[in-house]
Design a protein around this motif. Sequence first.
Motif, PDB file in Angstrom:
ATOM      1  N   HIS A   7       7.713   2.268  -1.823  1.00 46.72           N
ATOM      2  CA  HIS A   7       6.584   1.991  -0.927  1.00 46.72           C
ATOM      3  C   HIS A   7       6.396   3.196  -0.009  1.00 46.72           C
ATOM      4  CE1 HIS A   7       3.543  -0.367   0.957  1.00 46.72           C
ATOM      5  NE2 HIS A   7       4.018  -1.556   0.598  1.00 46.72           N
ATOM      6  N   HIS A   8       5.340   3.102   0.828  1.00 48.72           N
ATOM      7  CA  HIS A   8       5.043   4.247   1.691  1.00 48.72           C
ATOM      8  C   HIS A   8       4.964   3.822   3.149  1.00 48.72           C
ATOM      9  CE1 HIS A   8       1.132   2.568   1.790  1.00 48.72           C
ATOM     10  NE2 HIS A   8       0.429   3.489   1.154  1.00 48.72           N
ATOM     11  N   ILE A   9       4.226   4.567   3.924  1.00 55.52           N
ATOM     12  CA  ILE A   9       4.059   4.320   5.354  1.00 55.52           C
ATOM     13  C   ILE A   9       3.654   2.877   5.661  1.00 55.52           C
ATOM     14  CG2 ILE A   9       1.662   5.104   5.269  1.00 55.52           C
ATOM     15  CD1 ILE A   9       2.028   6.418   7.976  1.00 55.52           C
ATOM     16  N   GLY A  64      -5.802   0.308  -4.864  1.00 54.10           N
ATOM     17  CA  GLY A  64      -5.048   1.547  -4.766  1.00 54.10           C
ATOM     18  C   GLY A  64      -6.080   2.649  -4.700  1.00 54.10           C
ATOM     19  N   THR A  65      -5.653   3.853  -4.342  1.00 61.09           N
ATOM     20  CA  THR A  65      -6.656   4.913  -4.230  1.00 61.09           C
ATOM     21  C   THR A  65      -6.894   5.619  -5.566  1.00 61.09           C
ATOM     22  OG1 THR A  65      -4.928   6.267  -3.241  1.00 61.09           O
ATOM     23  CG2 THR A  65      -6.548   5.287  -1.750  1.00 61.09           C
ATOM     24  N   GLY A  66      -6.140   5.244  -6.611  1.00 62.52           N
ATOM     25  CA  GLY A  66      -6.475   5.720  -7.968  1.00 62.52           C
ATOM     26  C   GLY A  66      -7.882   5.242  -8.326  1.00 62.52           C
ATOM     27  N   CYS A  99      -9.712   8.968   2.369  1.00 59.92           N
ATOM     28  CA  CYS A  99      -8.613   9.760   2.940  1.00 59.92           C
ATOM     29  C   CYS A  99      -7.398   9.485   2.055  1.00 59.92           C
ATOM     30  CB  CYS A  99      -8.355   9.315   4.378  1.00 59.92           C
ATOM     31  SG  CYS A  99      -7.114  10.311   5.191  1.00 59.92           S
ATOM     32  N   ASP A 100      -6.889  10.497   1.387  1.00 60.52           N
ATOM     33  CA  ASP A 100      -5.845  10.217   0.397  1.00 60.52           C
ATOM     34  C   ASP A 100      -4.819  11.350   0.311  1.00 60.52           C
ATOM     35  OD1 ASP A 100      -4.674   8.530  -1.428  1.00 60.52           O
ATOM     36  OD2 ASP A 100      -5.916   9.154  -3.108  1.00 60.52           O
ATOM     37  N   GLN A 101      -3.655  10.999  -0.233  1.00 60.55           N
ATOM     38  CA  GLN A 101      -2.561  11.963  -0.338  1.00 60.55           C
ATOM     39  C   GLN A 101      -2.906  13.098  -1.313  1.00 60.55           C
ATOM     40  OE1 GLN A 101      -1.951   8.351  -0.369  1.00 60.55           O
ATOM     41  NE2 GLN A 101       0.240   8.201  -0.769  1.00 60.55           N
ATOM     42  N   THR A 102      -2.321  14.267  -1.018  1.00 57.00           N
ATOM     43  CA  THR A 102      -2.520  15.429  -1.905  1.00 57.00           C
ATOM     44  C   THR A 102      -1.937  15.187  -3.291  1.00 57.00           C
ATOM     45  OG1 THR A 102      -0.445  16.367  -1.139  1.00 57.00           O
ATOM     46  CG2 THR A 102      -2.471  17.143  -0.057  1.00 57.00           C
ATOM     47  N   GLY A 153      -2.765   6.279  -9.016  1.00 54.09           N
ATOM     48  CA  GLY A 153      -2.913   6.721  -7.625  1.00 54.09           C
ATOM     49  C   GLY A 153      -1.681   7.487  -7.145  1.00 54.09           C
ATOM     50  N   PRO A 154      -1.709   7.927  -5.900  1.00 54.42           N
ATOM     51  CA  PRO A 154      -0.635   8.790  -5.382  1.00 54.42           C
ATOM     52  C   PRO A 154       0.756   8.154  -5.362  1.00 54.42           C
ATOM     53  CG  PRO A 154      -2.478   8.676  -3.839  1.00 54.42           C
ATOM     54  CD  PRO A 154      -2.779   7.711  -4.922  1.00 54.42           C
ATOM     55  N   THR A 155       0.848   6.891  -4.963  1.00 56.89           N
ATOM     56  CA  THR A 155       2.171   6.253  -4.912  1.00 56.89           C
ATOM     57  C   THR A 155       2.695   6.090  -6.328  1.00 56.89           C
ATOM     58  OG1 THR A 155       1.344   5.084  -2.968  1.00 56.89           O
ATOM     59  CG2 THR A 155       3.447   4.342  -3.856  1.00 56.89           C
ATOM     60  N   ASP A 156       1.791   5.754  -7.228  1.00 56.73           N
ATOM     61  CA  ASP A 156       2.146   5.608  -8.641  1.00 56.73           C
ATOM     62  C   ASP A 156       2.609   6.948  -9.229  1.00 56.73           C
ATOM     63  OD1 ASP A 156       1.884   3.848 -11.131  1.00 56.73           O
ATOM     64  OD2 ASP A 156       0.670   5.584 -11.687  1.00 56.73           O
ATOM     65  N   GLY A 182      -3.187  -2.052   5.518  1.00 59.03           N
ATOM     66  CA  GLY A 182      -1.758  -1.834   5.280  1.00 59.03           C
ATOM     67  C   GLY A 182      -1.539  -0.572   4.478  1.00 59.03           C
ATOM     68  N   SER A 183      -2.622  -0.049   3.876  1.00 59.37           N
ATOM     69  CA  SER A 183      -2.493   1.188   3.097  1.00 59.37           C
ATOM     70  C   SER A 183      -2.695   2.396   4.001  1.00 59.37           C
ATOM     71  CB  SER A 183      -3.523   1.207   1.964  1.00 59.37           C
ATOM     72  OG  SER A 183      -4.827   1.343   2.492  1.00 59.37           O
ATOM     73  N   SER A 184      -2.269   3.550   3.521  1.00 63.51           N
ATOM     74  CA  SER A 184      -2.408   4.764   4.335  1.00 63.51           C
ATOM     75  C   SER A 184      -3.865   5.198   4.416  1.00 63.51           C
ATOM     76  CB  SER A 184      -1.539   5.882   3.770  1.00 63.51           C
ATOM     77  OG  SER A 184      -1.852   6.109   2.414  1.00 63.51           O
ATOM     78  N   SER A 185      -4.609   4.984   3.341  1.00 63.13           N
ATOM     79  CA  SER A 185      -6.028   5.364   3.362  1.00 63.13           C
ATOM     80  C   SER A 185      -6.784   4.516   4.387  1.00 63.13           C
ATOM     81  CB  SER A 185      -6.633   5.184   1.968  1.00 63.13           C
ATOM     82  OG  SER A 185      -6.246   3.953   1.413  1.00 63.13           O
ATOM     83  N   ALA A 186      -6.431   3.240   4.491  1.00 62.49           N
ATOM     84  CA  ALA A 186      -7.088   2.358   5.458  1.00 62.49           C
ATOM     85  C   ALA A 186      -6.724   2.775   6.881  1.00 62.49           C
ATOM     86  CB  ALA A 186      -6.691   0.914   5.206  1.00 62.49           C
TER      87      ALA A 186
END
Length: 327
Positions: free
Chosen positions: A94-96, A187-189, A204-207, A43-46, A162-166
């Motif tokens: 970690h992210h947002i 994860g969004t992967g 909804c996910d990171q580029t 996924g994006p964070t990975d 807690g995730s950005s997609s959520a």
Amino acid sequence: MTKTTRRTLAAAAIAGLAARSARAQAGFPNRPITMTIPFAAGGPTDIVGRLLAESMSRELGQPVVVENTTGAGGTLGAQRVATARPDGYAILLHHIGMGVIPTMYRRLAYDPVNGFEPLGLVTEVPMTLVGRKELPAANLAELVALMKSSGDRFNLADAGIGSSSALCGALLANAIGAKPTVVPFRGTGPAMQEILGGRVDLLCDQTTQTTEYIRGGAVKVFATPSRTRIATLPDIPTTAEAGLPGFEITVWHGLYAPRGTPAPVLARLTTALQAALRDPRIVQRFTEIGTAPVSQEDATPEAHRRFWTADIAKWKPIIEATNGYAD
Ligand code: ASP
């Protein structure tokens, strides 16, 4: 043993310990470092974390090994690092989520703010609303109509509360008054695999993850919830341009160590982070996937803490107003 002898021995022991810890810090790192990613591999964070880890390994002269500790919207990975030994060998990307979790989660087994030492910001990544290829909507207006008319038959994938997609999905659903069925993944992967397979409708996910699927036409893209268009994907309208103003979210990432990590070790990690963010390979790859490394000034504990504190304050009233708690 007299009192004086005991005191002398105790003092010598303490001095010995201090000398050993100073030597350990001076030799830092002398073994592999574990970078915890709180979401699934692929996924994006990975993706961001693995690029960073590879470059930091070169800089530190020791492997930075990525481990994905997933689940509970990124809180399990964060907990792992907050409760790790504070010696610099356990770090967290970690992210947002670090900005929203302190408000969203009213019960946690770790301190989501004071459990960490911020090392520096890493990137800010735009998001994209992507749907399965066969979704019967040609643009954002049609997507909104479809979501509203489908009720809970419409499936929205995310990486847990807690995730950005959520967060992005909840903001969208609230903005348009839709009540989709939320399907959480680790994860969004993995969530993206379900979009590609046509088994869920929207994500909804990171580029950093979506770019290649958008370019390859494997998904339908509707908009980016950013203030401006994405330089590398200039055909995608912003949500405001597509008729949904006031719905904005981008995903910042930061690097952390457990609270109590010695200052020289923190400084060494921040120096390695800064070097990685100057690495031409990182700059090029980040650019290809729609982001950029932050400036060297932002890759510092001070800038990171300022930004993080402001982000917690920014999301708190929004989460409270929408009752967006995890429990
Ligand atoms: N993009 C994810 C999120 O929704 C996490 C991930 O990187 O898998 O927060």
